[in-house]
Design an enzyme around this catalytic site. Structure first.
Site, PDB file in Angstrom:
ATOM      1  N   GLU A   1       2.651 -10.173   1.377  1.00 53.15           N
ATOM      2  CA  GLU A   1       2.999  -8.762   1.231  1.00 53.15           C
ATOM      3  C   GLU A   1       4.500  -8.608   1.455  1.00 53.15           C
ATOM      4  OE1 GLU A   1       0.172  -6.064   2.937  1.00 53.15           O
ATOM      5  OE2 GLU A   1       1.128  -4.335   1.986  1.00 53.15           O
TER       6      GLU A   1
ATOM      7  N   ASP B   1       1.970 -17.733  -3.142  1.00 53.17           N
ATOM      8  CA  ASP B   1       2.665 -16.678  -3.886  1.00 53.17           C
ATOM      9  C   ASP B   1       1.696 -16.061  -4.887  1.00 53.17           C
ATOM     10  OD1 ASP B   1       4.401 -15.015  -5.184  1.00 53.17           O
ATOM     11  OD2 ASP B   1       5.741 -16.598  -5.923  1.00 53.17           O
TER      12      ASP B   1
ATOM     13  N   ASP C   1       0.845  -1.195   0.000  1.00 51.33           N
ATOM     14  CA  ASP C   1       0.000   0.000   0.000  1.00 51.33           C
ATOM     15  C   ASP C   1       0.883   1.249   0.000  1.00 51.33           C
ATOM     16  OD1 ASP C   1       0.784  -0.761   2.685  1.00 51.33           O
ATOM     17  OD2 ASP C   1      -0.487   0.844   3.411  1.00 51.33           O
TER      18      ASP C   1
ATOM     19  N   HIS D   1       2.223  -8.953  -2.918  1.00 50.20           N
ATOM     20  CA  HIS D   1       1.143  -7.967  -2.858  1.00 50.20           C
ATOM     21  C   HIS D   1       1.762  -6.571  -2.909  1.00 50.20           C
ATOM     22  CE1 HIS D   1      -2.771  -6.348  -1.800  1.00 50.20           C
ATOM     23  NE2 HIS D   1      -2.148  -5.541  -0.955  1.00 50.20           N
TER      24      HIS D   1
END
Ligand code: 9MR
Length: 592
Positions: A571, A562, A180, A513
């Site tokens: 992540e 994965d 993020d 991620h």
């Protein structure tokens, strides 16, 4: 972490794993060499080491380990340490099963230690990611959150409507936390601390030469300052911007985090983030993270940049005083809209850590008295009640203070140093004891809850860091071997036959991620660059994608996939790549 994309699940079961598990990158010629073999056999098996031509270079027999709790596998261990020739394309063969090919060479970690650090440049906010520093044109991108439309940017970020302040701050720069685009002070804290400790540890116990000016592929690599410090300063400058300005209520405190008002989807280039950015409230934890890391930078930059060093110390002392005045301003676990919470309601460890850093930097009696009265004085955790945990995490930070006291040589705190070193060696003994009890020889084990939690690979790495320090202090090869065993686990000698580091090994991390390294979702986005470590297995399976795979209740090491959608197992983040950089630099330094 949340997302709106539609990739379809592919069952884990389709993957066929070799039963002979090795470090897929390879082994150092002069170090121990272990493989783990999955086999129901109750009696030893014969193994053969084959070179690239297929010629048998060595043979031996396995030892039967038996049932391994964290993997659920019945395993044997092959020890081929005695073989010390170098080469590429070796395999280990047991019966008809053959391992992935691997190298035996002293240079296996030479480039990885730089790739692990390149993670930080790639994730810089507020600066274009350009060639030649990006390592490939596909990884270039415009500056993220630079205050340009349509992006709302980080150059003038308002307090969120619910938090009681009315100003805006320039909180540009720094590194994005993870997949993020949030920037969180308590996670930044342990990350910059780890990289600064890498530098300090190299100063006193190794060599800083590999990280001197001109050694790293970053824009500042011709400014006369060691490149590792340049990368760290990019984040420190951001941390200073998070401090509440003079004249405002809570002046000197530090905002806990800055992130989007709502979760964004994947894929998303940071400059195209459409969300409003917001400051979340100050917290005592964030304030102590600045006090600790700014005190650390004050002493490290003293010989390189006096005025930056003074700025660090001033910010550190201001933060310390603010934390003492507001010792119980907690970041709640519930603050998870648009960004992760990083909640923490136990701050005695952060107070001890900050005081230890300030004491080592200033020698002031105020800080010495504070640490001596702390319940965490010179402590180094090895267990955390019910739950699995390592020596340190973003929330559990007493180890950081103890390590600093042990690492930095200074007559002013020699009494603390020797006791702190002993505390670290004691903890390392626990961790090497733990690895001996496991079929995959991991220097980390779950608590009585028998679970791995979020970011378990970083638990392994942080424990490896403790074991590495024990080697620095004692020069006992037992500890060097412990670090090697930990690295073997991360690079393929594990229950999923998986290298958790991108670009390294036959089956490396491919789909973390991450909003920009999102090739799995959209061919217009780049794949992950090399040298990035996945958070790894997480027994709690906290995202819908991994929950859809039907692996609930699997042994801890098998709770992983994965896939880009699996934010709770796959992540990547600054506080996990930082110890990867630390330990790979350590291993490369001792490679022979
Ligand atoms: O690393 C964090 C882990 O310890 C927590 O259990 C988890 C849930 O709160 O959050 C992890 O941190 C994530 C953060 O909240 C948002 N950015 C990505 C981080 C890594 O997954």
């Amino acid at each position: 972490m949340l997302h709106d994309s539609q990739a379809t699940p592919s069952p884990l079961a389709e993957k066929i794993l070799t039963t002979v598990r090795v470090n897929q990158v390879g082994y150092l010629p002069g170090a121990i060499k272990h493989a783990t073999i999955v086999s129901p056999s109750a009696t030893p098996l014969t193994w053969a080491l084959r070179d690239a031509a297929g010629t048998v270079a060595a043979t031996g027999t396995t030892s039967v380990f038996g049932d391994d709790a964290t993997s659920g596998d019945h395993v044997h261990i092959a020890d081929f340490s005695a073989y010390q020739q170098t080469g590429a394309g070796f395999t280990l063969v047991v019966g008809t099963d053959e391992s992935h090919p691997f190298t035996i060479s002293a240079d296996i970690y030479r480039q990885l230690k730089y790739d692990a650090l390149a993670y930080f440049y790639h994730n810089r906010s507020g600066i274009p990611i350009e060639m030649p520093y990006a390592g490939g044109v596909e990884w270039t991108r415009p500056a993220g959150h630079a205050g340009l439309a349509p992006n709302k940017g980080d150059t003038s970020v308002p307090c969120a409507p619910d938090i009681g302040c009315t100003y805006s701050l320039d909180v540009s720069g720094g590194w994005y936390d993870a997949g993020d685009h949030g920037k969180y002070v308590v996670n930044a804290g342990i990350s910059v601390w780890t990289l600064m400790n890498q530098y300090e540890r190299a100063t006193y116990y190794g060599s800083t030469a590999p990280f001197a000016d001109g050694t790293m592929n970053i824009p500042e690599n011709r400014n006369g300052i060691p490149d590792l410090l340049d990368e760290i300063r990019w984040e420190m400058d951001f941390l200073f911007r998070m401090q509440v300005p003079e004249g405002q209520p809570l002046s000197g405190m530090v905002h806990h985090k800055i992130h989007d008002a709502a979760w964004t989807g994947l894929p998303l280039r940071p400059d195209q983030d459409p969300q409003q950015r917001q400051l979340r409230p100050p917290s005592t934890a964030a304030t102590l993270n600045l006090a600790a890391t700014a005190a650390q930078c004050a002493r490290i930059w003293k010989t390189f940049d006096q005025s930056f060093s003074e700025r660090c110390l001033q910010a550190a002392e201001r933060a310390w005083r603010a934390a003492l005045a507001h010792p119980e301003v907690y970041a709640p676990h519930s603050d998870n809209v648009g960004g992760g919470p990083y909640g923490d309601t136990n701050l005695g460890d952060e107070f001890y850590w900050a005081a230890a850093e300030l004491y080592v930097t200033t020698h002031a009696s105020e800080y010495r008295e504070f640490i001596r009265q702390s319940p965490y004085y010179l402590s180094m955790p090895t267990t955390f009640g019910e739950h699995s945990a390592p020596a340190m995490t973003w929330a559990v930070t007493q180890a950081l203070g103890t390590i600093t006291l042990a690492t930095v040589h200074d007559a002013a705190h020699e009494q603390e140093s020797s006791a702190a070193r002993q505390s670290i060696v004691d903890a390392a003994n626990v961790f090497v004891g733990i690895l001996e009890q496991q079929g995959y020889r991991v220097p980390f084990a779950p608590g009585p809850d028998r679970k791995y939690s979020w970011g378990s690979n970083s638990f392994v790495l942080n424990n490896m860091l403790i074991v590495a320090l024990a080697y620095d202090f004692t020069k006992d090869a037992l500890y060097l071997h412990g670090v090697v065993d930990g690295m073997d686990y991360l690079l393929g000698r594990n229950a999923l036959d998986k290298s958790y580091v991108s670009g390294y090994g036959a089956d490396p991390l491919q789909n973390p991620h991450h909003r920009f390294w999102a090739r799995q979702l959209d061919p217009a986005f780049p794949p992950v660059p090399p040298g990035v470590v996945s958070g790894g297995p997480n027994s709690s399976l906290q995202d819908p994608y991994v929950q859809s795979l039907g692996i609930a209740g699997s042994p801890p090491q098998k709770c992983y996939v994965d896939h880009i959608e699996s934010w709770s197992t796959n992540e990547i983040t600054i506080n996990w790549n930082a110890p990867l950089a630390w330990v790979t630099a350590f291993l490369d330094e001792h490679a022979r």
